[in-house]
Structure formats: structure tokens, C-alpha cells
Design a protein around this motif. Structure first.
Motif, PDB file in Angstrom:
ATOM      1  N   TRP A  96      -1.692 -73.662 -66.140  1.00 39.97           N
ATOM      2  CA  TRP A  96      -1.995 -74.621 -64.963  1.00 39.97           C
ATOM      3  C   TRP A  96      -3.580 -74.515 -64.761  1.00 39.97           C
ATOM      4  N   TYR A  97      -4.012 -73.227 -64.473  1.00 43.59           N
ATOM      5  CA  TYR A  97      -5.235 -73.057 -64.149  1.00 43.59           C
ATOM      6  C   TYR A  97      -6.340 -73.710 -65.123  1.00 43.59           C
ATOM      7  N   THR A  98      -6.220 -73.578 -66.370  1.00 42.84           N
ATOM      8  CA  THR A  98      -6.861 -74.112 -67.363  1.00 42.84           C
ATOM      9  C   THR A  98      -6.846 -75.749 -67.384  1.00 42.84           C
ATOM     10  N   ILE A  99      -5.609 -76.130 -67.012  1.00 45.28           N
ATOM     11  CA  ILE A  99      -5.723 -77.795 -67.221  1.00 45.28           C
ATOM     12  C   ILE A  99      -6.398 -78.110 -65.826  1.00 45.28           C
ATOM     13  N   THR A 100      -6.239 -77.602 -64.864  1.00 47.64           N
ATOM     14  CA  THR A 100      -6.582 -77.792 -63.369  1.00 47.64           C
ATOM     15  C   THR A 100      -8.180 -77.739 -63.564  1.00 47.64           C
ATOM     16  N   THR A 101      -8.959 -76.746 -64.375  1.00 48.95           N
ATOM     17  CA  THR A 101     -10.226 -76.728 -64.293  1.00 48.95           C
ATOM     18  C   THR A 101     -11.124 -77.587 -65.326  1.00 48.95           C
ATOM     19  N   LEU A 102     -10.063 -78.427 -66.031  1.00 50.62           N
ATOM     20  CA  LEU A 102     -10.595 -79.645 -66.842  1.00 50.62           C
ATOM     21  C   LEU A 102     -10.834 -80.458 -65.970  1.00 50.62           C
ATOM     22  N   GLY A 103      -9.907 -80.857 -65.099  1.00 52.90           N
ATOM     23  CA  GLY A 103     -10.047 -82.072 -64.096  1.00 52.90           C
ATOM     24  C   GLY A 103     -11.136 -81.864 -63.208  1.00 52.90           C
ATOM     25  N   VAL A 104     -11.283 -80.607 -62.754  1.00 53.12           N
ATOM     26  CA  VAL A 104     -12.295 -80.290 -61.762  1.00 53.12           C
ATOM     27  C   VAL A 104     -13.735 -80.358 -62.273  1.00 53.12           C
ATOM     28  N   ALA A 105     -13.720 -80.075 -63.574  1.00 54.40           N
ATOM     29  CA  ALA A 105     -14.992 -79.877 -64.255  1.00 54.40           C
ATOM     30  C   ALA A 105     -15.361 -81.199 -64.445  1.00 54.40           C
ATOM     31  N   ALA A 106     -14.513 -82.191 -64.800  1.00 45.17           N
ATOM     32  CA  ALA A 106     -14.593 -83.651 -65.157  1.00 45.17           C
ATOM     33  C   ALA A 106     -15.372 -84.432 -63.828  1.00 45.17           C
ATOM     34  N   LEU A 107     -14.542 -84.063 -62.601  1.00 48.51           N
ATOM     35  CA  LEU A 107     -15.083 -84.877 -61.501  1.00 48.51           C
ATOM     36  C   LEU A 107     -16.500 -84.303 -61.145  1.00 48.51           C
ATOM     37  N   LEU A 108     -16.565 -83.091 -61.014  1.00 45.11           N
ATOM     38  CA  LEU A 108     -17.727 -82.307 -60.892  1.00 45.11           C
ATOM     39  C   LEU A 108     -19.072 -82.962 -61.772  1.00 45.11           C
ATOM     40  N   ASN A 109     -18.601 -83.077 -63.026  1.00 40.82           N
ATOM     41  CA  ASN A 109     -19.641 -83.757 -63.922  1.00 40.82           C
ATOM     42  C   ASN A 109     -19.914 -85.296 -63.476  1.00 40.82           C
ATOM     43  N   ALA A 110     -18.816 -86.106 -63.214  1.00 43.74           N
ATOM     44  CA  ALA A 110     -19.001 -87.330 -62.722  1.00 43.74           C
ATOM     45  C   ALA A 110     -19.956 -87.538 -61.361  1.00 43.74           C
ATOM     46  N   LEU A 111     -19.721 -86.297 -60.588  1.00 43.74           N
ATOM     47  CA  LEU A 111     -20.716 -86.362 -59.156  1.00 43.74           C
ATOM     48  C   LEU A 111     -22.008 -86.100 -59.587  1.00 43.74           C
TER      49      LEU A 111
END
Length: 143
Positions: A96-111
Motif C-alpha cells: 500500500w505504501y509503494t502504490i501510494t507513493t506512486l500517486g503522491v509522486a505523480a501529483l508532486l510532479n504535476a505541481l
């Protein structure tokens, strides 16, 4: 005269102001420009491809399809993964942490892409309304 008088009622003033303008700006930078939207669409397509490939394809190398999502979220993904390894040193980070970090990293990159887009376009961060003598003149010019 084309200007409208400004209301001075404190209750009305509270209703029209946004409670957290920084949050609105972050959301606009993350989702409100074409560069971030294209990036997030590519990331979503990579995630859908990985899920479909791992669920419906019986090859032994089906797990390699998730590499595209990880590559799209690099370099911000790797510090998050290293933090997970530091939090769970013995067993490694849970799924769950690995999958969550994918989403967080994508949102951070979009920002970050939204910040670069705004910087290259040369737009100011926010435009303020001009108030002179109690008259709100944002839509009517300076009178």
C-alpha cells in the motif's frame, strides 16, 4: 458611473473570500494547466496498462508493466521509496505504501510542472482587485 459600490458587511465579506487561497492555487497549478493535465493523463494510462496487464495477462513478466508508471514519476518517486525503506527496514515497505507513493509522486510532479509552466508563461501568481475610494473597480478599469 460604471463602478459598483463595495459591500462593507463583515458577514458578506466572509462568504465571498476563499477560506484557503493557497489550497486553491495548489489545485490550479496541479490540475489547471495543459502540461500537468497531459502528464497526469500519461501517468493514468501507464497505471491502467499495468493493472490490465497484471490482471489479464498470464505471462511471468507481467509485473514489469508497472515500470512505466515508476519511470513517469521519477525522480520524485525515489526519495519516497527510500523513506519507506527507512520506515520499514526489516521487511521493506508494504504494497500500500509503494502504490501510494506512486500517486503522491505523480501529483508532486504535476505541481512542479505547473510551476514551471506558470514561470515560463510569465504570469503573475495572483491578480488582486483594485479598490480606490470604496469602489470596486476590478471589472471596470481604473476610474
Amino acid at each position: 458611473m460604471n463602478a459598483t459600490p463595495r459591500l462593507r458587511d463583515p458577514e458578506t465579506l466572509r462568504l465571498h473570500t476563499h477560506p484557503k487561497p493557497w489550497l486553491r492555487d495548489v489545485v490550479r497549478l496541479t490540475f489547471g494547466n495543459p502540461v500537468s493535465r497531459v502528464y497526469l493523463a500519461l501517468f493514468a494510462a501507464a497505471v491502467v496498462f499495468a493493472v490490465v496487464d497484471s490482471l489479464f495477462v498470464g505471462r511471468p513478466d507481467a509485473s514489469m508493466s508497472g515500470v512505466w508508471a515508476a519511470l513517469l514519476t521519477s525522480p520524485t518517486l525515489f526519495p519516497l521509496w527510500f523513506a519507506g525503506d527507512a520506515l520499514w527496514p526489516d521487511a521493506g515497505a508494504p504494497a500500500w505504501y509503494t502504490i501510494t507513493t506512486l500517486g503522491v509522486a505523480a501529483l508532486l510532479n504535476a505541481l512542479l510542472l505547473g510551476l514551471v509552466h506558470r514561470g515560463l508563461r510569465g504570469r503573475p501568481a495572483a491578480t488582486e482587485a483594485v479598490v480606490s475610494g470604496g469602489w470596486h473597480t476590478q471589472r471596470h478599469g481604473d476610474h
